[in-house]
Design an enzyme around this catalytic site. Sequence first.
Site: not given
Ligand code: NAD
Length: 252
Positions: A12-13, A62-63, A141, A153, A156-157
Amino acid sequence: MANISRVAVVTGAASGIGAATAVRLAADGNAVAVLDLPDTGYAETVEAIESAGGRAIGLAVDVTDRDGLAAAMAQVADELGTVSILVNNAGYSHDLPIQDMTFQQWDDMTSVHLDAAFCTSRAVQPGMAAQGFGRIVNISSTSALGTAGRVGYSAAKSGVIGFTKALALELGPIGVTANVVAPGFIVSRMTAKTARRLGRDFDEHQEIAANGIPVGRVGRPEDIANAVSFFAGDAAGYVSGQVLFVAGGPRG
Ligand code: NAD
């Protein structure tokens, strides 16, 4: 830029926390495999790393596709070498009352956060064992503690935390640490989506969130990348099975 020392994988980078983490791990001196869905901005993350003098490859995967993810992990090892650092970050939140949530949506949620972490951790374990070194960092999270309207969510988390603690116990003897970073509100596409769902302007949404955060601001992806960088480094060798809430205040 430090000399390239280890190989890291970040799922997810393409954006947000994953992109900032990939850039940071590269700046720390690691070659980084940038994994994300096709047609996301993962090539931009690779470009950012390369233009700063680092080494990166991008892979569309796709993970939730188990075979595709296993093949991507094998490709990383072929192209960059044995993986020493794994960051399971890919994911998304879904705000949905339990009565409206389908079994498919539930399965999708556990698949992206849990099945994927199982698949990647399993793939890197033999190489980490052979080299007697490994760092696994899983992104959970604050919702792991429970958030209304997010049963899937949150489950899962929360599962990510149990999974990581078990990994820490099992893999510690072969030199592998496993830790969790649990973000609070971080500015990203995910939180922008929540703002849209609530009919709020994103700036207003951030202001409202910041009012409830002890340090008085929302988090940035780099706040999480800093924590991952610590867990991924040599200095964290005696830290395993821990959950670090990076949320601008105490949680847990
Ligand atoms: P984001 O949407 O910017 O990034 C998530 C990335 O994961 C995206 O680039 C997306 O394309 C990729 N992704 C989603 N499903 C995928 C799949 N099936 N295969 C491959 N890639 C996939 O959001 P973010 O906030 O950077 O989220 C990153 C992580 O942090 C997530 O696990 C999210 O649950 C967690 N998180 C985020 C927050 C927040 O406030 N933003 C808080 C707690 C946890």
